[in-house]
Design an enzyme around this catalytic site. Structure first.
Site, PDB file in Angstrom:
ATOM      1  N   GLU A  36       0.800  -1.230   0.000  1.00 20.32           N
ATOM      2  CA  GLU A  36       0.000   0.000   0.000  1.00 20.32           C
ATOM      3  C   GLU A  36       0.835   1.284   0.000  1.00 20.32           C
ATOM      4  OE1 GLU A  36      -2.991  -0.054   3.059  1.00 20.32           O
ATOM      5  OE2 GLU A  36      -3.587  -2.106   2.653  1.00 20.32           O
ATOM      6  N   GLU A  87      -5.435  -8.547   0.914  1.00 21.97           N
ATOM      7  CA  GLU A  87      -6.037  -8.219   2.207  1.00 21.97           C
ATOM      8  C   GLU A  87      -7.510  -7.934   1.994  1.00 21.97           C
ATOM      9  OE1 GLU A  87      -4.318  -5.018   4.525  1.00 21.97           O
ATOM     10  OE2 GLU A  87      -2.284  -5.730   4.084  1.00 21.97           O
TER      11      GLU A  87
HETATM   12  O1  IFM Z   1      -4.005  -3.116   9.300  1.00 23.67           O
HETATM   13  C1  IFM Z   1      -3.958  -2.623   8.022  1.00 23.67           C
HETATM   14  C2  IFM Z   1      -2.824  -3.242   7.235  1.00 23.67           C
HETATM   15  O2  IFM Z   1      -1.606  -3.084   7.872  1.00 23.67           O
HETATM   16  C3  IFM Z   1      -2.725  -2.634   5.868  1.00 23.67           C
HETATM   17  N1  IFM Z   1      -3.992  -2.648   5.204  1.00 23.67           N
HETATM   18  C4  IFM Z   1      -5.169  -2.210   5.914  1.00 23.67           C
HETATM   19  C5  IFM Z   1      -5.237  -2.886   7.275  1.00 23.67           C
HETATM   20  C6  IFM Z   1      -6.479  -2.390   8.030  1.00 23.67           C
HETATM   21  O3  IFM Z   1      -6.420  -1.016   8.201  1.00 23.67           O
END
Ligand code: IFM
Length: 459
Positions: free
Chosen positions: A171, A365
């Site tokens: 990200e 994710e």
């Molecule tokens: O916890 C985070 C993760 O580290 C990166 N993506 C989003 C998740 C939730 O906010």
């Protein structure tokens, strides 16, 4: 049969046999033991009071001392893969110095995964930049991409033979805009131009890292972006396009070799001039990746009036956006204030496949923070089970439509330190009692386990 088991059966039957199911975590959020590594920007940010509930890296999930327990949980879950990140300050505490003890930890973790027949999916950078590098300018420092390439080379030399999937970054939009354009995250810079310079340097670091990985025998390398669908009425089309540009297209344009768009240069001309960008660097950034990871949680819904507050939905994160627009997440929302809307996962996959054609996709994710209640030793997190069910259905729908989606990683294996929100927001499928470090699988963990068990028994 319970309702969650019926749903697990339904999903298991629809999933292609070679699809990968896994869970994900990141180093700073779970490891603890901060005294056994160098300091990172998140340690500094927590010391400076940047984390709402005062949490820090310690003890987090004490994963450094309990990784065998966590590996056993992964085994119990029957996952195909586990996505984790390496802590840069644990492996390279200073300059080019490599810590053998730091590397040994990941060595044991990777071997433990392989011994349990779980594919290791390694992320090189998930936000815990060494403080020493931030002191040089962090992601706005012109030397950072070379430093990142050296760090990548150290990891490749050690783990290329055993790690199945490599991601350079997690990200980069968050690193750049929450950390440099605003002070929502570490290092807390609050300067829009820095946000753009950091974005570019992150992508340059990705390009150099990819080169370093490949020259050291890594075969399956990609990167991870947080992409989403931006929704608004057409009277807000200009703002929608700008937010889509910064959130989604900027990164995909660079990866696809389209470079910086005219729209980007025009919309940001009062902030910076981009004259530091070099043609040969753009070429390097666009070297084909083997896969792209998408982290998807929520759509970004815009309107003229603000709705409820959602973490990370803030106009300052999109410098250059026309001011008449606001964020308006609709109910139902998670504890982060994020609208739950699985159809937007499908549209995000469709848009990404069109913008970066020919690249296999993974959902790296997906998940939610919900108000989990521990009652008689159990957490029946129906809301999280519903969330996973709806989003996995959307993912399977994308495959049916011909999108080359190869896997799904639930965020997260464990409740952990949710960055600036601290430990108050629980994303885990396994509950963690941060006092005793007891782990208790939630109903959502049983649901995902059931999917894996049924799929494996059908093979
Ligand atoms: O916890 C985070 C993760 O580290 C990166 N993506 C989003 C998740 C939730 O906010």
């Amino acid at each position: 049969m319970f309702h969650h088991q019926q749903r697990a059966r339904e999903l298991a039957q629809l999933t292609p046999p070679d699809f990968i199911f896994g869970t994900a975590t990141s180093s700073w959020q779970i490891e603890g033991s901060s005294k056994t590594r160098a300091s990172s920007i998140w340690d500094d940010f927590s010391l400076a009071g940047g984390i709402k509930d005062g949490s820090s890296a310690d003890p987090a999930c004490d994963h450094i001392n309990r990784f065998e327990t966590d590996l056993d949980l992964l085994s119990w879950l029957n996952v195909d893969a586990y996505r984790f990140s390496v802590s840069w300050p644990r492996v390279m505490p200073s300059g080019d110095l490599v810590s053998t003890a730091g590397l040994d930890f990941y060595d044991r973790l990777i071997d433990g995964l392989l011994a349990r027949n779980i594919k290791p999916a390694l992320t090189i950078y998930h936000w815990d930049l060494p403080s020493e590098l931030e002191a040089k300018g962090g992601w706005t420092w012109s030397g950072i991409s070379d430093q990142f390439a050296r760090y990548s080379e150290v990891l490749a030399t050690k783990f290329a033979d055993r790690v199945e999937m490599w991601a350079t970054l997690n990200e980069p939009w968050v690193s750049a805009f929450l950390g440099y354009a605003t002070n929502i995250h570490a290092p807390g810079r609050n300067n829009p131009a820095d946000g753009f310079v950091a974005s570019y340097n992150l992508m340059l670091a990705h390009g150099k890292s990819l080169e370093a990985l490949r020259s050291n025998n890594v075969r399956n390398a990609g990167t991870v972006l947080n992409l989403t669908t931006i929704i608004s009425d057409d009277d807000l089309a200009v703002a929608r396009s700008h937010i889509d540009l910064l959130q989604n297209r900027f990164w995909l344009d660079l990866l696809a070799g389209r470079g910086l768009s005219d729209e980007l240069i025009e919309n940001t001309k009062s902030i910076l001039d981009w004259n530091f960008v070099r043609h040969d660097e753009l070429k390097l950034i666009s070297k084909p990746i083997d896969w792209l990871g998408i982290n998807y949680y929520t759509p970004t819904r815009l309107s003229r009036v603000s709705g409820s507050v959602a973490v990370g939905q803030d106009l300052a994160l999109y410098p250059g956006t026309p001011k008449q627009v606001a964020f308006n997440p609709l109910p139902p929302t998670t504890q982060m204030g994020w609208e739950i809307h699985a159809p937007s996962l499908l549209t995000t996959l469709q848009q990404t496949a069109a913008r970066l054609p020919g690249v296999p996709l993974y959902i790296t994710e997906n998940g939610g923070a919900f108000p989990d209640e521990l009652i008689d030793g159990h957490i029946t997190d129906y809301d999280r089970v519903d969330y996973f069910y709806d989003h996995i259905c959307a993912a399977l729908n994308a495959i049916e439509q011909g999108i080359d989606l190869r896997g799904y990683f639930a965020w997260s294996l464990l409740d952990n330190v949710e960055w600036a929100e601290g430990i108050s927001k629980r994303f885990g499928i396994v509950y963690v009692d941060f006092e005793t470090q007891q782990r208790i699988p939630k109903l959502s963990a049983q649901f995902l386990r059931e999917i894996n068990l049924i799929r494996k028994s059908n093979l």
